[in-house]
Design an enzyme around this catalytic site. Structure first.
Site, short mmCIF file in Angstrom:
data_model
loop_
_atom_site.label_atom_id
_atom_site.label_comp_id
_atom_site.label_asym_id
_atom_site.label_seq_id
_atom_site.Cartn_x
_atom_site.Cartn_y
_atom_site.Cartn_z
N THR A 89 52.21 34.23 17.51
CA THR A 89 52.64 33.64 18.78
C THR A 89 52.59 34.66 19.92
O THR A 89 52.50 34.28 21.08
CB THR A 89 54.06 33.04 18.68
OG1 THR A 89 55.01 34.07 18.40
CG2 THR A 89 54.11 31.99 17.58
N LEU B 186 53.55 31.52 24.16
CA LEU B 186 53.78 30.08 23.95
C LEU B 186 54.10 29.87 22.46
O LEU B 186 53.29 29.35 21.71
CB LEU B 186 52.56 29.29 24.40
CG LEU B 186 52.26 29.40 25.90
CD1 LEU B 186 50.87 28.85 26.21
CD2 LEU B 186 53.32 28.68 26.71
N HIS B 187 55.29 30.27 22.08
CA HIS B 187 55.67 30.29 20.66
C HIS B 187 55.58 28.91 20.01
O HIS B 187 54.83 28.71 19.04
CB HIS B 187 57.09 30.85 20.51
CG HIS B 187 57.28 32.23 21.03
ND1 HIS B 187 56.85 33.34 20.35
CD2 HIS B 187 57.86 32.67 22.17
CE1 HIS B 187 57.15 34.44 21.05
NE2 HIS B 187 57.76 34.05 22.16
N ASP B 188 56.34 27.96 20.52
CA ASP B 188 56.38 26.64 19.89
C ASP B 188 55.06 25.87 20.01
O ASP B 188 54.63 25.23 19.05
CB ASP B 188 57.53 25.81 20.47
CG ASP B 188 58.89 26.42 20.15
OD1 ASP B 188 58.95 27.33 19.30
OD2 ASP B 188 59.89 26.00 20.76
#
Length: 225
Positions: free
Chosen positions: A112, A150-152
């Site tokens: 991520t 933009l982890h999720d």
């Protein structure tokens, strides 16, 4: 990180739908049994999923796959030097999930941190002729100024386009000791480190960044138009 309202002071209207009754753990079990072979995408701490597994020991029979945004397999953490936030705040829940035998794909900070937002992406969102596009751009600007990762969305991108990612099979265990190691991911990949144990997780390690960014912007543009 996200402001007092979790949305950086956005002017989005307040929700009109009331909270659903009951507990998320029970709902996970109910929906999985109703739908069968449910694919769960977990983008926060794994507390509710772990509770569902404790309450319903047969639940793995009704879950087809788990995609998790969390952990840090081969890099430092972001909450402690060793642990990522989602695992650090409830390491026991993470340990329960990884010991469940369910098919798991993990997108941790290893991947991520590569999936970042850029100024060009924000400009493309701002160019969408829709009022909500301005709010979306505001959120990206505010969050990106603190953490451009933009982890999720990376976890959702994996579910949509797994071909733009690279993976490795690993046996994952979670440190549940108290102290700075709580929530640490211990990833065994080599034959020596596996020591006869079977892999229990697909760890995502690489992403085609340009393809990811295109997928993100195209999906957002389509949703906002």
């Amino acid at each position: 990180m996200h402001g007092s309202d979790g949305l950086a002071g956005s002017t989005l209207p307040a929700p009109t739908m009331p909270l659903a009754p009951g507990h998320a753990a029970n709902e996970i079990s109910r929906i999985a049994r109703q739908e069968g072979k449910l694919h769960i995408c977990a983008t926060g701490p794994l507390t509710n999923l772990a509770l569902a597994l404790l309450l319903d020991p047969d639940l793995p029979d009704f879950i087809g796959a788990i995609t998790i945004m969390g952990g840090a397999a081969f890099c430092p953490g972001n909450t402690t030097p060793l642990a990522e936030f989602n695992f650090a705040v409830d390491p026991h829940a993470a340990a329960i999930v990884f010991d469940s035998g369910m098919p798991i794909t993990m997108l941790g900070l290893d991947i991520t941190r590569r999936a970042t937002v850029t100024d060009d992406m924000i400009r493309e969102v701002q160019a969408v002729d829709a009022a909500v596009a301005a709010e979306a751009a505001y959120l990206l600007i505010n969050y990106g100024s603190r953490d451009p990762c933009l982890h999720d969305p990376a976890a959702i991108a994996w579910m949509l386009e797994p071909g733009i990612f690279e993976t490795v099979q690993a046996h994952i265990s979670i440190c549940t000791d108290s102290g700075p190691a709580a929530g640490q991911v211990v990833a065994a990949v080599s034959e020596r480190h596996l020591a006869g144990r079977a892999a229990n997780c697909t760890v995502v390690t690489e992403v085609d960044v340009q393809e990811f960014r295109k997928l993100f912007v195209d999906a957002l543009r389509g949703a906002l138009a």
